[in-house]
Scaffold this motif. Structure first.
Motif, PDB file in Angstrom:
ATOM      1  N   PRO A  12      39.071 -21.423 -25.520  1.00  0.00           N
ATOM      2  CA  PRO A  12      39.441 -22.473 -26.477  1.00  0.00           C
ATOM      3  C   PRO A  12      40.462 -21.980 -27.500  1.00  0.00           C
ATOM      4  O   PRO A  12      41.388 -22.717 -27.858  1.00  0.00           O
ATOM      5  CB  PRO A  12      38.109 -22.835 -27.148  1.00  0.00           C
ATOM      6  CG  PRO A  12      37.079 -22.487 -26.135  1.00  0.00           C
ATOM      7  CD  PRO A  12      37.610 -21.260 -25.436  1.00  0.00           C
ATOM      8  N   ALA A  13      40.332 -20.747 -27.946  1.00  0.00           N
ATOM      9  CA  ALA A  13      41.269 -20.217 -28.946  1.00  0.00           C
ATOM     10  C   ALA A  13      42.682 -20.105 -28.379  1.00  0.00           C
ATOM     11  O   ALA A  13      43.657 -20.467 -29.048  1.00  0.00           O
ATOM     12  CB  ALA A  13      40.785 -18.862 -29.449  1.00  0.00           C
ATOM     13  N   ALA A  14      42.804 -19.619 -27.147  1.00  0.00           N
ATOM     14  CA  ALA A  14      44.124 -19.479 -26.529  1.00  0.00           C
ATOM     15  C   ALA A  14      44.757 -20.847 -26.297  1.00  0.00           C
ATOM     16  O   ALA A  14      45.954 -21.038 -26.548  1.00  0.00           O
ATOM     17  CB  ALA A  14      44.015 -18.705 -25.220  1.00  0.00           C
ATOM     18  N   LEU A  15      43.974 -21.792 -25.841  1.00  0.00           N
ATOM     19  CA  LEU A  15      44.481 -23.141 -25.608  1.00  0.00           C
ATOM     20  C   LEU A  15      44.916 -23.776 -26.931  1.00  0.00           C
ATOM     21  O   LEU A  15      45.982 -24.385 -27.017  1.00  0.00           O
ATOM     22  CB  LEU A  15      43.412 -23.994 -24.917  1.00  0.00           C
ATOM     23  CG  LEU A  15      43.820 -25.402 -24.535  1.00  0.00           C
ATOM     24  CD1 LEU A  15      45.040 -25.412 -23.626  1.00  0.00           C
ATOM     25  CD2 LEU A  15      42.644 -26.113 -23.858  1.00  0.00           C
ATOM     26  N   ALA A  16      44.126 -23.603 -27.956  1.00  0.00           N
ATOM     27  CA  ALA A  16      44.462 -24.149 -29.273  1.00  0.00           C
ATOM     28  C   ALA A  16      45.756 -23.533 -29.808  1.00  0.00           C
ATOM     29  O   ALA A  16      46.605 -24.244 -30.353  1.00  0.00           O
ATOM     30  CB  ALA A  16      43.324 -23.907 -30.257  1.00  0.00           C
ATOM     31  N   ARG A  17      45.926 -22.218 -29.631  1.00  0.00           N
ATOM     32  CA  ARG A  17      47.156 -21.560 -30.080  1.00  0.00           C
ATOM     33  C   ARG A  17      48.375 -22.139 -29.371  1.00  0.00           C
ATOM     34  O   ARG A  17      49.404 -22.403 -29.999  1.00  0.00           O
ATOM     35  CB  ARG A  17      47.086 -20.052 -29.858  1.00  0.00           C
ATOM     36  CG  ARG A  17      46.332 -19.299 -30.927  1.00  0.00           C
ATOM     37  CD  ARG A  17      46.527 -17.799 -30.804  1.00  0.00           C
ATOM     38  NE  ARG A  17      46.092 -17.279 -29.511  1.00  0.00           N
ATOM     39  CZ  ARG A  17      44.846 -16.918 -29.212  1.00  0.00           C
ATOM     40  NH1 ARG A  17      43.901 -17.020 -30.123  1.00  0.00           N
ATOM     41  NH2 ARG A  17      44.543 -16.448 -28.019  1.00  0.00           N
ATOM     42  N   GLU A  18      48.262 -22.334 -28.069  1.00  0.00           N
ATOM     43  CA  GLU A  18      49.405 -22.864 -27.330  1.00  0.00           C
ATOM     44  C   GLU A  18      49.720 -24.301 -27.739  1.00  0.00           C
ATOM     45  O   GLU A  18      50.875 -24.669 -27.934  1.00  0.00           O
ATOM     46  CB  GLU A  18      49.177 -22.789 -25.826  1.00  0.00           C
ATOM     47  CG  GLU A  18      50.417 -23.228 -25.059  1.00  0.00           C
ATOM     48  CD  GLU A  18      50.378 -22.921 -23.586  1.00  0.00           C
ATOM     49  OE1 GLU A  18      51.378 -23.215 -22.920  1.00  0.00           O
ATOM     50  OE2 GLU A  18      49.364 -22.397 -23.096  1.00  0.00           O
ATOM     51  N   ILE A  19      48.698 -25.122 -27.895  1.00  0.00           N
ATOM     52  CA  ILE A  19      48.913 -26.501 -28.317  1.00  0.00           C
ATOM     53  C   ILE A  19      49.567 -26.546 -29.688  1.00  0.00           C
ATOM     54  O   ILE A  19      50.533 -27.290 -29.917  1.00  0.00           O
ATOM     55  CB  ILE A  19      47.589 -27.297 -28.302  1.00  0.00           C
ATOM     56  CG1 ILE A  19      47.133 -27.520 -26.857  1.00  0.00           C
ATOM     57  CG2 ILE A  19      47.745 -28.633 -29.043  1.00  0.00           C
ATOM     58  CD1 ILE A  19      45.726 -28.068 -26.732  1.00  0.00           C
ATOM     59  N   MET A  20      49.073 -25.735 -30.613  1.00  0.00           N
ATOM     60  CA  MET A  20      49.645 -25.714 -31.959  1.00  0.00           C
ATOM     61  C   MET A  20      51.092 -25.217 -31.940  1.00  0.00           C
ATOM     62  O   MET A  20      51.946 -25.752 -32.656  1.00  0.00           O
ATOM     63  CB  MET A  20      48.793 -24.864 -32.907  1.00  0.00           C
ATOM     64  CG  MET A  20      47.443 -25.494 -33.211  1.00  0.00           C
ATOM     65  SD  MET A  20      47.561 -27.178 -33.882  1.00  0.00           S
ATOM     66  CE  MET A  20      48.459 -26.874 -35.396  1.00  0.00           C
ATOM     67  N   ALA A  21      51.374 -24.205 -31.144  1.00  0.00           N
ATOM     68  CA  ALA A  21      52.743 -23.693 -31.047  1.00  0.00           C
ATOM     69  C   ALA A  21      53.679 -24.775 -30.504  1.00  0.00           C
ATOM     70  O   ALA A  21      54.803 -24.937 -30.988  1.00  0.00           O
ATOM     71  CB  ALA A  21      52.791 -22.445 -30.173  1.00  0.00           C
ATOM     72  N   LEU A  22      53.215 -25.527 -29.514  1.00  0.00           N
ATOM     73  CA  LEU A  22      54.047 -26.593 -28.947  1.00  0.00           C
ATOM     74  C   LEU A  22      54.231 -27.745 -29.934  1.00  0.00           C
ATOM     75  O   LEU A  22      55.316 -28.333 -30.011  1.00  0.00           O
ATOM     76  CB  LEU A  22      53.442 -27.091 -27.635  1.00  0.00           C
ATOM     77  CG  LEU A  22      53.509 -26.076 -26.487  1.00  0.00           C
ATOM     78  CD1 LEU A  22      52.691 -26.572 -25.293  1.00  0.00           C
ATOM     79  CD2 LEU A  22      54.942 -25.784 -26.089  1.00  0.00           C
TER      80      LEU A  22
END
Length: 75
Positions: A12-22
């Motif tokens: 979940p943390a990695a997915l959240a980081r990618e979504i936020m970066a995008l």
């Protein structure tokens, strides 16, 4: 937004980081485009800064963050 089943297998943390970066990249891109259009219409840099519109450097930084986030997905 659609999240693939493959993406959902990530932490979940990695997915959240990618979504936020995008999201940051999309927002920064839109702001930098607005800055460019306004500059072309004669608005000076001080006024653009006061509006909080991102600079080209901020756009480059957002692109790098999104790339780094995406690179983590491929590990």
């Amino acid at each position: 937004m659609t999240i693939s089943s493959r993406a959902m297998r990530r932490s979940p943390a990695a997915l959240a980081r990618e979504i936020m970066a995008l999201c940051t990249l999309a927002s920064t891109t839109a702001g930098a485009q607005a800055r460019h259009r306004l500059r072309g219409r004669g608005v000076d840099e001080e006024a653009l800064d006061l509006l909080g519109l991102p600079s080209r450097k901020e756009l480059v930084n957002a692109e790098a963050a999104a790339d780094a986030s995406s690179a983590g997905r491929n590990r």
